[in-house]
Design an enzyme around this catalytic site. Structure first.
Site, PDB file in Angstrom:
ATOM      1  N   SER A  14      43.311  53.124  92.084  1.00 51.62           N
ATOM      2  CA  SER A  14      44.432  53.630  92.881  1.00 51.62           C
ATOM      3  C   SER A  14      45.667  52.842  92.494  1.00 51.62           C
ATOM      4  O   SER A  14      45.558  51.725  91.965  1.00 51.62           O
ATOM      5  CB  SER A  14      44.148  53.377  94.363  1.00 51.62           C
ATOM      6  OG  SER A  14      45.332  53.520  95.122  1.00 51.62           O
ATOM      7  N   TYR A  48      40.982  48.004 100.811  1.00 49.21           N
ATOM      8  CA  TYR A  48      41.326  48.955  99.741  1.00 49.21           C
ATOM      9  C   TYR A  48      42.017  48.235  98.588  1.00 49.21           C
ATOM     10  O   TYR A  48      41.648  48.400  97.420  1.00 49.21           O
ATOM     11  CB  TYR A  48      42.226  50.046 100.330  1.00 49.21           C
ATOM     12  CG  TYR A  48      42.281  51.307  99.486  1.00 49.21           C
ATOM     13  CD1 TYR A  48      41.150  52.107  99.337  1.00 49.21           C
ATOM     14  CD2 TYR A  48      43.456  51.711  98.863  1.00 49.21           C
ATOM     15  CE1 TYR A  48      41.188  53.268  98.578  1.00 49.21           C
ATOM     16  CE2 TYR A  48      43.507  52.874  98.116  1.00 49.21           C
ATOM     17  CZ  TYR A  48      42.375  53.646  97.977  1.00 49.21           C
ATOM     18  OH  TYR A  48      42.417  54.806  97.225  1.00 49.21           O
TER      19      TYR A  48
END
Ligand SMILES: NC(=O)c1ccc[n+]([C@@H]2O[C@H](COP(=O)([O-])OP(=O)(O)OC[C@H]3O[C@@H](n4cnc5c(N)ncnc54)[C@H](O)[C@@H]3O)[C@@H](O)[C@H]2O)c1
Length: 282
Positions: free
Chosen positions: A161, A174
């Site tokens: 990401s 994350y």
């Protein structure tokens, strides 16, 4: 300056030239969002695709959707928890029993438990480590063993990401796991290069359509972070991109098909950011 209001944002369907004809690819998290988009793209490029997901209904439905669009596509839903060794072993047994070859693994099954540092539930942190790191590792380990044994090379792609490169606020599990995925890929590229196995990472920007990560609770957290209303979150995120353009699953699939193709034959250990121009890699 280009007047964006005059530009249709409808992205035309990519036509691939059988780039991956008869190759066998595994996509994890293929029941939803980005993973599903990748499975569709790989099938359109001619690959046989195993759609691996924990969610049986979602994996079955995604496979059916591909078969409706491409009745001749060779796809198979595989129910698997990527964080569990036995489940991963069963999945590979099923896939190899069907096709007896493996050319590409795309790791995309991921979770995003968000919230401020001071409120992090350690159980959610541990689950993120299990799915986003252990899951990517177990799937890649099994793929690498097969690819080395078959001596035909192959491709492993970690869907990380932009948060793996640039930390985002209130996103500790994350940020940590997505950065880890990029760095694992670099190490694997060094280890596996001599076997003709290329390993790369893709860092998508925000992909809203079809994603379960972008659920109402997550959108609320993002709204609070920027002091905006929940309904303003998606337009706000798009407005922060250089291209002012929403990213969809097909945009990520195009990059995956390219990296898995012969056109990317000397690209390994790299990180490709597909985010409409937000994080610029130096
Ligand atoms: N959507 C975005 O904006 C975005 C941006 C950058 C990166 N990503 C990454 O792309 C990937 C997919 O994201 P998404 O938005 O499509 O998410 P999603 O929640 O829509 O899809 C994830 C899929 O993974 C499956 N899954 C979860 N845990 C699993 C497990 N243990 N074993 C097997 N399958 C499991 C879920 O059932 C689901 O079908 C993730 O790795 C995410 O970090 C997403």
């Amino acid at each position: 300056m280009i007047d964006r209001s005059q530009i249709s944002e409808e992205t035309p369907r990519t036509v691939y030239s059988d780039d991956l004809k008869d190759k066998v690819a595994i996509v994890t998290g293929a029941g939803s969002g980005i993973g599903k988009g990748l499975a569709v793209g790989l099938a359109r490029a001619g690959a046989k695709v195993a759609l691996v997901d924990l969610d049986e209904k979602a994996a079955n439905e995604a496979s059916e959707e591909i078969n409706v669009e491409m009745p001749s596509a060779d796809v198979m839903p595989v129910i698997c928890n990527v964080a569990e060794e036995d489940s991963v072993a069963d999945a590979y047994e099923k896939i190899m029993a069907k096709w007896d070859r493996l050319d590409a693994l795309v790791n995309a099954a991921g979770i995003a438990p968000a919230g401020p540092l001071v409120d992090i539930d350690v159980k959610k942190w541990r689950l993120a480590l299990e799915v986003n790191l252990t899951g990517y590792l177990l799937m890649a380990q099994a793929a690498a063993r097969i690819m080395i044994d078959r001596e035909r090379g192959g491709n492993i792609i970690n869907i990380s990401s932009k948060s793996g490169l640039q930390a985002s606020k209130n996103n500790t599990p994350y940020n940590a796991t997505k950065a880890g995925e990029i760095h694992m890929a670099r190490g694997w590229a060094l280890e596996l290069g001599e076997y003709g196995i290329r390993v790369n990472s893709i860092c998508p920007g925000n992909v809203f359509k079809g994603s379960k990560i972008w659920n109402p609770e997550y959108i609320k957290i993002c709204a609070a972070k920027y002091k905006i209303k929940p309904e303003e979150v998606i337009p706000f995120y798009i407005s922060r991109t250089a291209l002012k353009r929403e990213i969809i699953g097909q945009d990520i699939a195009d990059s995956v098909v390219f990296l898995c193709s012969e056109k990317a034959r000397v690209i390994t250990g790299q990180t490709l950011v597909v985010d409409s121009g937000q994080v610029m890699v130096r």
